[in-house]
Scaffold this motif. Structure first.
Motif, PDB file in Angstrom:
ATOM      1  N   VAL A  14       0.839  -1.188   0.000  1.00 26.53           N
ATOM      2  CA  VAL A  14       0.000   0.000   0.000  1.00 26.53           C
ATOM      3  C   VAL A  14       0.877   1.242   0.000  1.00 26.53           C
ATOM      4  O   VAL A  14       1.817   1.348   0.783  1.00 26.53           O
ATOM      5  CB  VAL A  14      -0.931   0.025   1.236  1.00 26.53           C
ATOM      6  N   LEU A  15       0.610   2.177  -0.887  1.00 21.02           N
ATOM      7  CA  LEU A  15       1.346   3.441  -0.963  1.00 21.02           C
ATOM      8  C   LEU A  15       0.552   4.539  -0.267  1.00 21.02           C
ATOM      9  O   LEU A  15      -0.655   4.660  -0.458  1.00 21.02           O
ATOM     10  CB  LEU A  15       1.581   3.839  -2.418  1.00 21.02           C
ATOM     11  N   ILE A  16       1.245   5.309   0.551  1.00 21.35           N
ATOM     12  CA  ILE A  16       0.595   6.431   1.226  1.00 21.35           C
ATOM     13  C   ILE A  16       1.440   7.685   1.092  1.00 21.35           C
ATOM     14  O   ILE A  16       2.657   7.605   0.929  1.00 21.35           O
ATOM     15  CB  ILE A  16       0.348   6.123   2.734  1.00 21.35           C
ATOM     16  N   ASP A  17       0.802   8.833   1.138  1.00 21.19           N
ATOM     17  CA  ASP A  17       1.511  10.115   1.070  1.00 21.19           C
ATOM     18  C   ASP A  17       1.845  10.588   2.476  1.00 21.19           C
ATOM     19  O   ASP A  17       0.984  10.599   3.353  1.00 21.19           O
ATOM     20  CB  ASP A  17       0.646  11.176   0.375  1.00 21.19           C
ATOM     21  N   LEU A  18       3.104  10.971   2.682  1.00 18.20           N
ATOM     22  CA  LEU A  18       3.536  11.513   3.966  1.00 18.20           C
ATOM     23  C   LEU A  18       4.160  12.884   3.745  1.00 18.20           C
ATOM     24  O   LEU A  18       4.824  13.100   2.727  1.00 18.20           O
ATOM     25  CB  LEU A  18       4.560  10.590   4.637  1.00 18.20           C
ATOM     26  N   PRO A  19       3.981  13.794   4.670  1.00 20.08           N
ATOM     27  CA  PRO A  19       4.623  15.111   4.521  1.00 20.08           C
ATOM     28  C   PRO A  19       6.130  14.967   4.609  1.00 20.08           C
ATOM     29  O   PRO A  19       6.647  14.151   5.374  1.00 20.08           O
ATOM     30  CB  PRO A  19       4.075  15.912   5.710  1.00 20.08           C
ATOM     31  N   GLU A  20       6.848  15.743   3.813  1.00 15.00           N
ATOM     32  CA  GLU A  20       8.311  15.668   3.790  1.00 15.00           C
ATOM     33  C   GLU A  20       8.886  16.205   5.095  1.00 15.00           C
ATOM     34  O   GLU A  20       8.544  17.296   5.544  1.00 15.00           O
ATOM     35  CB  GLU A  20       8.853  16.494   2.624  1.00 15.00           C
ATOM     36  N   LYS A  21       9.757  15.390   5.696  1.00 13.53           N
ATOM     37  CA  LYS A  21      10.369  15.802   6.963  1.00 13.53           C
ATOM     38  C   LYS A  21      11.599  16.662   6.689  1.00 13.53           C
ATOM     39  O   LYS A  21      12.433  16.321   5.862  1.00 13.53           O
ATOM     40  CB  LYS A  21      10.786  14.569   7.779  1.00 13.53           C
ATOM     41  N   LYS A  22      11.697  17.759   7.401  1.00 16.38           N
ATOM     42  CA  LYS A  22      12.865  18.620   7.285  1.00 16.38           C
ATOM     43  C   LYS A  22      13.743  18.444   8.521  1.00 16.38           C
ATOM     44  O   LYS A  22      13.338  18.793   9.626  1.00 16.38           O
ATOM     45  CB  LYS A  22      12.443  20.081   7.142  1.00 16.38           C
ATOM     46  N   SER A  23      14.897  17.848   8.317  1.00 17.68           N
ATOM     47  CA  SER A  23      15.795  17.606   9.447  1.00 17.68           C
ATOM     48  C   SER A  23      17.021  18.505   9.342  1.00 17.68           C
ATOM     49  O   SER A  23      17.531  18.771   8.244  1.00 17.68           O
ATOM     50  CB  SER A  23      16.232  16.137   9.490  1.00 17.68           C
ATOM     51  N   GLU A  24      17.505  18.967  10.477  1.00 20.65           N
ATOM     52  CA  GLU A  24      18.703  19.804  10.503  1.00 20.65           C
ATOM     53  C   GLU A  24      19.940  18.945  10.269  1.00 20.65           C
ATOM     54  O   GLU A  24      19.946  17.757  10.587  1.00 20.65           O
ATOM     55  CB  GLU A  24      18.814  20.513  11.861  1.00 20.65           C
ATOM     56  N   LYS A  25      20.965  19.560   9.720  1.00 17.23           N
ATOM     57  CA  LYS A  25      22.211  18.814   9.452  1.00 17.23           C
ATOM     58  C   LYS A  25      22.848  18.393  10.768  1.00 17.23           C
ATOM     59  O   LYS A  25      23.090  19.231  11.650  1.00 17.23           O
ATOM     60  CB  LYS A  25      23.185  19.693   8.662  1.00 17.23           C
ATOM     61  N   PRO A  26      23.104  17.077  10.951  1.00 15.57           N
ATOM     62  CA  PRO A  26      23.718  16.592  12.188  1.00 15.57           C
ATOM     63  C   PRO A  26      25.084  17.231  12.436  1.00 15.57           C
ATOM     64  O   PRO A  26      25.819  17.521  11.490  1.00 15.57           O
ATOM     65  CB  PRO A  26      23.850  15.085  11.955  1.00 15.57           C
ATOM     66  N   GLN A  27      25.420  17.417  13.689  1.00 18.44           N
ATOM     67  CA  GLN A  27      26.687  18.060  14.059  1.00 18.44           C
ATOM     68  C   GLN A  27      27.688  17.084  14.679  1.00 18.44           C
ATOM     69  O   GLN A  27      28.713  17.486  15.203  1.00 18.44           O
ATOM     70  CB  GLN A  27      26.419  19.214  15.039  1.00 18.44           C
TER      71      GLN A  27
END
Length: 230
Positions: A14-27
């Motif tokens: 099953v395919l579902i739409d998810l909002p794109e996650k915006k993650s900060e660049k790891p340090q």
């Protein structure tokens, strides 16, 4: 949803739409990862993901697979002796084929699950960048002594999945040229040991430095100055 049939079982995707996650660049600190046959992945920080193909469960399944394949071969031989066409399936042969397919599917599922969990563990450490070697998998597969071990390790799949997952978490992925002497170079003094053999599992340098061969390679990958970003 899409329905598929594999090894006597039905699956639905099953395919579902998810909002794109915006993650900060790891340090966190960057890591070099040496992929191989002896261990799946050895990291420059000392973290190791073992070769799952050496576990008792996989060995037991592979032994069972070999036995069932021999049983199938005997069934075909029996048909041949009776003068029947070997291309035509009988009910017994059909059952045996499904039995073999199920073992293959179980082995694949175990390996894929282990890959996914290993990649999650690496990503969850939040390294700033990941350095990998541009592996020549097709070339090494020509070595008949290593081809089976390399195929079962699924190194190309592992690298591809790790790259995708790293990009999702904004982690930079660096690829070092396949001719970079990561295994032969001393990570302490930089000397290149040209006579290093595949059987040498401990790297011993003239400067007195000693370290596990794969860990030494991983450290060299992390410190590599020339690479391309994917």
């Amino acid at each position: 949803g899409t329905i598929s049939y594999k090894a006597g079982r039905y699956y639905i995707s099953v395919l579902i739409d998810l909002p794109e996650k915006k993650s900060e660049k790891p340090q966190g600190k960057g890591i070099g990862i040496d992929l191989g046959v002896k261990e799946l992945a050895v990291m420059s920080n000392g973290f190791i993901k073992k070769n799952i193909n050496k576990t008792p469960r996989i060995k037991k399944l592979e032994s069972k697979l070999k036995h069932e394949q021999k049983c199938l071969s005997r069934k075909y031989e029996s048909k041949k002796k009776r003068g029947e066409k070997t291309a035509t399936y009988s009910a017994n042969i059909e059952k045996q084929v499904v039995k073999i397919q199920r073992i293959y599917q179980t082995l694949t599922n175990i390996r894929v699950d282990y890959e996914n969990k290993s990649i999650s563990e690496i990503i969850n450490r939040k390294p700033r960048f990941i350095v990998l070697e541009d592996l020549n998998v097709k070339g090494t597969m020509k070595n008949r002594h290593l081809s089976k071990a390399i195929a079962s390790q699924r190194l190309s799949y592992f690298r591809a999945k790790l790259t995708i997952k790293a990009k999702e978490h904004n982690i930079e992925v660096r690829i070092v040229d396949r001719f970079y002497p990561s295994s032969k170079k001393c990570s302490q003094c930089g000397l290149i040991k040209k006579d290093l053999k595949l059987k040498d599992r401990i790297y011993r340098c003239e400067c007195g430095f000693e370290l596990d061969r794969d860990l030494n390679a991983a450290i060299n990958l992390k410190n590599a100055k020339e690479y391309k970003i994917v």
